[in-house]
Enzyme design. Structure first.
Site, PDB file in Angstrom:
ATOM      1  N   LYS A 168       0.843  -1.196   0.000  1.00 20.09           N
ATOM      2  CA  LYS A 168       0.000   0.000   0.000  1.00 20.09           C
ATOM      3  C   LYS A 168       0.879   1.247   0.000  1.00 20.09           C
ATOM      4  CE  LYS A 168      -4.260  -1.669   0.240  1.00 20.09           C
ATOM      5  NZ  LYS A 168      -5.158  -1.554  -0.938  1.00 20.09           N
TER       6      LYS A 168
ATOM      7  N   LYS B  16     -14.957  -5.500  -7.629  1.00 21.59           N
ATOM      8  CA  LYS B  16     -15.512  -5.668  -6.282  1.00 21.59           C
ATOM      9  C   LYS B  16     -17.031  -5.782  -6.401  1.00 21.59           C
ATOM     10  CE  LYS B  16     -11.929  -3.974  -3.237  1.00 21.59           C
ATOM     11  NZ  LYS B  16     -10.757  -3.572  -4.016  1.00 21.59           N
TER      12      LYS B  16
HETATM   13 MG   LIG Z   1      -6.959  -2.022  -4.906  1.00 20.80          MG
END
Ligand SMILES: [Mg+2]
Length: 371
Positions: free
Chosen positions: A168, A268
């Site tokens: 990240k 998603k």
């Molecule tokens: Mg992502």
């Protein structure tokens, strides 16, 4: 009225605390767990299907848990009596009755697929195209910390068997460069590395990052927020580029394919509106040989079984990786035979989602609508 007509819809709420403590993002955003909503749809013959939707806080996607429940209260009474086996027709009906709010429709759609599986005896992977192989590669996300702490975390995950890691980034770009360098140096060279900025950089930071990390092996994920910024970066970026937050449906994927913007996508379920729409997006991506990740914004066993079932029917050669959300949280909502070894997960077999929902764990419904 047919045996497969919807006779009742119940909604449960489950608080799912994170096993590893608070999830933190830039700007002081954080979540302590998933505020999950579980939908139970019963057909006239007494079969039950389950779906789940949990946003990551209220800050990750345009979605929030109470919004999902309010939208479900609005929709549920209007779906009673409809044929549950007409999953696509019911998706169109939901879109007609309520504009937007795909995250709320996702759990209802998931319950319809589970119910269709119970009626047909087929697993979700079979219904959505047929399973290829029997396991899915998992990735572990390395949250933003100091570079040496992230490198240590990466080594821990490698020791646990993971072969795919997501770093990240998306804060200070110089620190982000150090983060990637530290992680890359700490792990075996054959580890697949993704660098996910979660739409936090501008084009300037992204160009700086790309220039400084040109000699490292990684895939870049969602550097910038807007479509146009990512397109500008695409023209300067030689390495594989994957978009996640941008991919909210078939329209944007068709546009991204026409623009040559993406090498891969992350789908998603809650963002696109459920399994039905995720399958459409997935199938468009297959037609152009894009790399594909299917996952969700949160949840436990019910949700994990859903996105993994669709992932398992995606051609193996195009599959990237997915997550084991049920292991992120300290509570369970179903008995499910997920098995993890060497960074790969096998799925429960059985009709629909293949899980046995633990209705005791869900407690009393917070809302129900019945014929
Ligand atoms: Mg992502």
């Amino acid at each position: 009225m047919s045996a497969t007509a919807i006779s009742s819809i119940r909604i449960h709420r489950q608080w799912q605390p994170f096993r590893d403590g608070t999830y933190r993002c830039s700007g002081g955003r954080s979540a302590e767990g998933f505020d999950s909503t579980i939908v139970e749809i019963t057909s006239r013959d007494g079969q039950r299907g389950y779906g789940e939707m949990a946003p990551l806080g209220s800050f990750y996607d345009p979605a929030f848990a109470e919004g999902a429940r309010a939208a479900m209260r609005e929709l549920a009474p209007q779906l009673l009596g409809a044929d549950a086996s007409g999953v696509e027709a019911l998706n169109r009906r939901m879109d007609l009755l309520l504009k937007g709010h795909p995250y709320a429709k996702s759990a209802i759609d998931m319950a319809l697929w589970d119910l269709a599986g119970k009626h047909s005896g087929l697993s979700l992977a079979s219904m959505s195209g047929g399973a290829e192989g029997d396991s899915l590669a998992l990735y572990r996300s390395i949250a933003q910390q100091a570079p040496d702490a992230m490198a240590a975390r990466a080594q821990k995950y490698i020791a646990e068997g993971y072969r795919r890691l997501q770093v990240k980034v998306g804060l200070d770009v110089n620190e982000d460069i150090a983060r990637l360098e530290a992680v890359r140096a700490a792990i075996p060279s054959d580890t697949v590395l993704f660098c996910d900025a979660n739409a936090s950089w501008g084009t300037s930071e992204t160009r700086q990052f790309l220039m400084a990390t040109g000699n490292l092996d990684y895939t870049l994920e969602q550097p910038c927020a807007s479509y146009e910024e990512n397109l500008a970066i695409r023209r300067a970026c030689e390495r594989p580029l994957v978009l996640d937050e941008t991919i909210d449906g078939a329209d944007v994927l068709l546009r991204a394919i026409a623009d040559g913007l993406v090498d891969g996508i992350t789908i998603k379920l809650a963002r696109v509106g459920g399994l039905t729409k995720a399958k459409l997006v997935r199938d468009i991506a297959i037609a152009r040989n894009l790399k594909i990740t299917i996952e969700d914004t949160g949840g436990a066993e019910i949700d994990t079984a859903a996105y993994c079932g669709l992932m398992l029917s995606t051609p193996e050669i195009l599959r990237q990786h997915t997550v084991d959300f049920h292991n992120w949280v300290t509570v369970s909502n179903a008995k499910a035979d997920f098995r993890i070894a060497d960074g790969e997960m096998t799925l429960p077999s059985g009709p629909g989602l293949g899980v046995e929902v633990d209705i005791e764990a869900l407690g009393e419904p917070i809302f129900q609508s019945a014929l």
